[in-house]
Write an enzyme that holds these catalytic residues in place. Structure first.
Site, PDB file in Angstrom:
ATOM      1  N   HIS A 451      47.513  33.154  42.584  1.00  0.00           N
ATOM      2  CA  HIS A 451      47.221  34.587  42.618  1.00  0.00           C
ATOM      3  C   HIS A 451      48.459  35.394  42.257  1.00  0.00           C
ATOM      4  O   HIS A 451      49.596  34.946  42.388  1.00  0.00           O
ATOM      5  CB  HIS A 451      46.691  35.012  43.998  1.00  0.00           C
ATOM      6  CG  HIS A 451      47.752  35.118  45.060  1.00  0.00           C
ATOM      7  ND1 HIS A 451      48.514  36.247  45.251  1.00  0.00           N
ATOM      8  CD2 HIS A 451      48.179  34.222  45.997  1.00  0.00           C
ATOM      9  CE1 HIS A 451      49.359  36.062  46.255  1.00  0.00           C
ATOM     10  NE2 HIS A 451      49.179  34.833  46.726  1.00  0.00           N
ATOM     11  N   CYS A 452      48.213  36.596  41.763  1.00  0.00           N
ATOM     12  CA  CYS A 452      49.267  37.606  41.601  1.00  0.00           C
ATOM     13  C   CYS A 452      48.792  38.800  42.402  1.00  0.00           C
ATOM     14  O   CYS A 452      48.526  38.664  43.593  1.00  0.00           O
ATOM     15  CB  CYS A 452      49.524  37.915  40.129  1.00  0.00           C
ATOM     16  SG  CYS A 452      48.039  38.158  39.119  1.00  0.00           S
ATOM     17  N   SER A 453      48.642  39.960  41.792  1.00  0.00           N
ATOM     18  CA  SER A 453      48.072  41.091  42.511  1.00  0.00           C
ATOM     19  C   SER A 453      46.571  41.174  42.256  1.00  0.00           C
ATOM     20  O   SER A 453      45.772  41.104  43.176  1.00  0.00           O
ATOM     21  CB  SER A 453      48.755  42.395  42.081  1.00  0.00           C
ATOM     22  OG  SER A 453      48.266  43.492  42.819  1.00  0.00           O
TER      23      SER A 453
END
Length: 535
Positions: A451-453
């Site tokens: 995940h990132c944002s």
């Protein structure tokens, strides 16, 4: 419609078909496939499509027989359509009648049968490599019958996906009903089917075997890739990306748009596909939306559902996130964002940042046991505990800290990212080895959570690099564009910016030089006569 003739159709039949498409019954179907439609049918069909609701229009498709494998697993397709199935249609109809009759007596709600009732009474079946390839059990005689996915959809509508809450062998603590399958603690045979270390995950990569995942397309040798990148330049690669981005989504977002689920999405315009979404166990029997999390399965190199792409957890979804990690058996988490960037919160602090600290989210406790701080990344060794059973698992959490939002690593340097990618692979390999016989899924282990944002830009870039470098190492070729297209078909809008697409090409070339596939890579002039494309 193979061998069908125009004379097979008349005005009255055409009216019936249109009425059926406009009626309520098909709207409950997940997908309608019209196979090998001749030209005389396709032309008026395109006009008729304009008169049905948009929601239904998205579900009706004309396809050729070879394209069926992209919609239905080959094991569920009859042989005359290029599959492996020998259906017993009479047995299937008998099974449908029994299901309908039984549930008509017991499951009426305000005079309407719940569209999920019948599908929820189909007991679980043995998953293969994370995907269900057989379905249906005769309810009266215990005789298993195989049938096509299309048949299932005709009776049950949007068949709910099921997940295995205990994907590892020899785990305990889930007694009573498993979501949608009505498995009681005493049903040992059925329970054994869902504790074999694999899980069902909707239709991620439908019809593809593990060997086919990530290897589609002829691919390019490093030398051919370098030559093409030189020829196109930055502007040419950006134009190629814009062509990909302009295409409409590959699926629907109905679950993500439900009112009770909208608040679980970090961004209103970043939703997860229905067909590849990760389905949690249902914690509230009266609320089906408790199975929702903004996350999708994505294939890796020769591994279906190798990754789970998700958004940065929100405080209200911390419990859902850790429940997903537990239920999917994931042991490695990759985070490619900082919690706060440019003064804005990009991801919640869903794990304890301080050594020795313990946090409780939902039914799970997370303890940080060790922290390794490096210039480009931070490695946290976590202990995840199911508070119901007191069972614990070690989780490797890698956070890459020098990757700006909407962009690429500082200066476009790929080596630190590639080094971090190698750390992730080694962590997954160790975790899989430590499981031993406790894991019965794919040899590479459970899905890696990335995940990132938003879970699309940096996340999609990381996945593209993993798949392409893995294929290059195994086959000596890679296909950046094809890989991006396949990832976007499972996690919408992956690779969010043009610079990220360009970076994937340059990083793969840098990897090829590092590994000796290329002696050098002269890209002088790559940026000549190109406008600044960074955003």
């Amino acid at each position: 419609m193979t061998d069908s003739k125009y004379t097979n159709f008349d005005y009255e039949l055409s009216q019936k078909i249109l009425t059926m498409l406009k009626g309520g019954y098909p709207a409950k179907l997940k997908k309608v496939l019209i196979v090998t439609a001749p030209l005389w049918f396709k032309a008026p069909f395109r006009i008729l499509r304009l008169f049905v609701r948009e929601k239904l229009r998205e579900r009706v498709h004309t396809v050729s027989a070879p394209q069926l494998g992209a919609h239905v697993p080959r094991a569920s397709l009859p042989k005359q359509l290029g599959g492996q199935l020998e259906p017993d249609h009479a047995a299937w109809l008998d099974h449908c009648r029994n299901c309908y009759t039984n549930n008509l007596q017991n499951s009426k709600l305000d005079g309407v049968i719940d569209e999920y009732v019948i599908s929820n009474h189909i007991p679980p079946v043995k998953p293969q490599n994370g995907m269900i390839e057989e379905a249906g059990r005769d309810m009266t005689s215990d005789r298993v019958s195989r049938h096509t996915e299309a048949d299932i959809m005709h009776i049950s509508g949007d068949l709910p996906y099921t997940c295995d809450p205990t994907p590892l062998r020899h785990t305990h603590g889930y007694n009573g009903d498993i979501k949608g399958n009505h498995i009681n603690s005493g049903d040992e045979d059925d329970l054994d089917l869902i504790t074999r270390g694999t899980w069902s995950s909707g239709e991620a990569s439908p019809g593809l075997s593990d060997e086919e995942c990530g290897g589609g397309g002829a691919g390019e040798t490093p030398a051919a890739l370098l030559a093409r990148v030189r020829q196109l330049g930055r502007r040419g690669l950006v134009a190629e990306y814009e062509e990909i981005r302009a295409r409409p989504p590959h699926g629907t977002f109905h679950h993500a748009k439900l009112p009770s689920n909208l608040v679980k999405n970090r961004y209103t315009d970043v939703l997860c596909y229905d067909h590849s979404r990760v389905v949690l166990s249902q914690t509230d029997p009266d609320d089906a939306t408790t199975d929702y999390i903004n996350a999708n399965y994505v294939d890796g190199y020769k591994q279906k559902n190798a990754f789970i792409c998700t958004q940065g957890p929100l405080p209200k979804t911390y419990g859902d996130f850790w429940r997903m990690v537990w239920e999917q058996g994931s042991l490695v988490i990759v985070m490619t964002t900082r919690a706060v960037e440019r003064g804005r919160v990009k991801c919640g602090q869903y794990w304890p940042a301080t050594l020795g600290t313990r946090a409780v989210h939902g039914g799970f406790a997370v303890t940080t046991e060790d922290i390794e701080q490096e210039d480009d990344y931070t490695i946290s060794h976590l202990l995840l505990t199911d508070l119901r059973t007191e069972e614990s698992r070690s989780i490797w959490h890698g956070q890459y800290t020098r990757w700006p939002d909407y962009g690429v690593p500082g200066g476009g340097r790929a080596q630190p990212v590639l080094r971090f990618l190698n750390l992730v692979r080694r962590a997954q390999h160790r975790a899989r080895a430590e499981l031993g016989d406790a894991w019965a899924g794919h040899s590479r282990g459970p899905p890696i959570v990335v995940h990132c944002s938003a879970g699309i830009g940096r996340t999609g870039t990381f996945l593209t690099l993993d798949v392409c470098t893995s294929r290059l190492s195994a086959e000596g070729v890679a296909d950046v564009r094809g890989t991006v297209e396949r990832i976007r078909a499972q996690r919408a809008h992956s690779i969010q910016m043009p610079d990220q697409y360009v970076f994937c090409h340059l990083a793969l070339i840098e990897y090829a030089v590092m590994q000796g596939y290329l002696e050098s890579a002269d890209l002088s002039g790559f940026d000549d006569d190109n406008d600044d494309q960074s955003e």
